[in-house]
Motif scaffolding. Structure first.
Motif, PDB file in Angstrom:
ATOM      1  N   THR A   1     -87.987  65.199  41.811  1.00  0.00           N
ATOM      2  CA  THR A   1     -88.212  64.981  40.381  1.00  0.00           C
ATOM      3  C   THR A   1     -87.752  66.209  39.604  1.00  0.00           C
ATOM      4  O   THR A   1     -87.916  67.346  40.054  1.00  0.00           O
ATOM      5  CB  THR A   1     -89.696  64.711  40.093  1.00  0.00           C
ATOM      6  N   GLY A   2     -87.183  65.963  38.440  1.00  0.00           N
ATOM      7  CA  GLY A   2     -86.555  67.033  37.677  1.00  0.00           C
ATOM      8  C   GLY A   2     -87.460  68.202  37.363  1.00  0.00           C
ATOM      9  O   GLY A   2     -87.030  69.363  37.396  1.00  0.00           O
ATOM     10  N   LYS A   3     -88.733  67.946  37.103  1.00  0.00           N
ATOM     11  CA  LYS A   3     -89.637  69.026  36.711  1.00  0.00           C
ATOM     12  C   LYS A   3     -89.925  69.993  37.850  1.00  0.00           C
ATOM     13  O   LYS A   3     -90.402  71.110  37.629  1.00  0.00           O
ATOM     14  CB  LYS A   3     -90.942  68.462  36.156  1.00  0.00           C
TER      15      LYS A   3
ATOM     16  N   MET B   1     -79.138  62.765  38.948  1.00  0.00           N
ATOM     17  CA  MET B   1     -79.111  61.322  38.727  1.00  0.00           C
ATOM     18  C   MET B   1     -79.372  61.011  37.252  1.00  0.00           C
ATOM     19  O   MET B   1     -79.976  61.817  36.527  1.00  0.00           O
ATOM     20  CB  MET B   1     -80.171  60.648  39.599  1.00  0.00           C
ATOM     21  N   PRO B   2     -78.938  59.826  36.785  1.00  0.00           N
ATOM     22  CA  PRO B   2     -79.178  59.439  35.385  1.00  0.00           C
ATOM     23  C   PRO B   2     -80.656  59.442  34.986  1.00  0.00           C
ATOM     24  O   PRO B   2     -80.991  59.666  33.822  1.00  0.00           O
ATOM     25  CB  PRO B   2     -78.584  58.022  35.314  1.00  0.00           C
ATOM     26  N   ASN B   3     -81.546  59.205  35.958  1.00  0.00           N
ATOM     27  CA  ASN B   3     -82.986  59.166  35.657  1.00  0.00           C
ATOM     28  C   ASN B   3     -83.633  60.553  35.665  1.00  0.00           C
ATOM     29  O   ASN B   3     -84.850  60.693  35.571  1.00  0.00           O
ATOM     30  CB  ASN B   3     -83.719  58.256  36.634  1.00  0.00           C
ATOM     31  N   GLY B   4     -82.804  61.606  35.815  1.00  0.00           N
ATOM     32  CA  GLY B   4     -83.338  62.964  35.768  1.00  0.00           C
ATOM     33  C   GLY B   4     -83.749  63.529  37.108  1.00  0.00           C
ATOM     34  O   GLY B   4     -84.218  64.671  37.189  1.00  0.00           O
TER      35      GLY B   4
END
Length: 228
Positions: free
Chosen positions: A172-174, A193-196
């Protein structure tokens, strides 16, 4: 620079005479592995050459010139360190041997697997096999050479296989910052990815797989991974 109280003696003998300098034993080990890794000035407690460091007896300039072909301390110290011996107390030697032994065992445990179970050998199993092999650790011999010697002795006693594993992680990006610090040195490729989510592929020694996955999951409990 090591203090005089903590320094040990590096001793070199030639033409029937003894030459000593006072040094940091741990930095000497680093220097022997890679002379460019630490400066001589940081290794020694004092830039002085002695015949007997305990009595403070010093050689004459004539003797130094005859033995070392120079009066400059640094090249003299390099000869003493590379060709001489380190005079450790029993306690100092025991401590250095224990540290290097742990490094050897940890390397084997992290890089080798049991070819039957495809998992790493327990530390205790490697320790017991190393004891059985009567492997002797040298506190000043290069770690890489001793690892090779230990593996050669261990292979008849326990099955060892040195394989690599390729893993793909989806993070996950965070949690990118904390996880990327763990995976960066093993990374083959990465992609956002486009979803971060951040995706990366790594290659590591197979024995490290379980430990590395655990570290990543501790940073990001929603992380996904698969073996390629």
């Amino acid at each position: 620079m090591v203090s005089l109280d903590d320094a040990v003696i590096a001793r070199y003998e030639k033409f029937g005479k003894r030459f000593e300098i006072l040094v940091d034993s741990q930095l000497v080990e680093l220097w022997k592995d890679d002379p460019t890794s630490v400066e001589i000035e940081k290794i020694v407690a004092i830039e002085e050459v002695f015949h007997d460091s305990k009595d403070g007896e010093r050689p004459t300039a004539e003797v130094l010139e005859k033995v070392f072909n120079t009066l400059i301390f640094k090249p003299i110290a390099e000869i003493i360190l590379s060709e001489g011996s380190i005079q450790l107390t029993a306690v100092q030697r025991k401590k250095m041997v224990e540290v290097k032994r742990r490094q050897i065992i940890q390397h084997i445990q992290s890089n080798a697997i049991d070819p039957k179970s495809k998992g790493p050998h327990p530390i205790t199993r490697i320790e017991l096999a190393l004891d059985e092999s009567r492997f002797s650790v040298d506190p000043f011999k290069k770690l890489e050479l001793q690892i090779k010697e230990a593996i050669k002795l261990l292979k008849p006693l326990i099955p060892l296989s040195f394989e690599n594993a390729r893993l793909a992680f989806k993070i996950t990006g965070k949690h990118y910052g904390s996880v990327s610090q763990i995976l960066r040195q093993y990374k083959e490729k990465e992609e956002w990815m486009p979803n971060g989510q951040w995706v990366c592929v790594i290659e590591i020694p197979a024995g490290m797989k379980g430990e590395l996955i655990s570290k990543v999951m501790n940073k990001d409990s929603d992380a996904e991974y698969k073996e390629l």
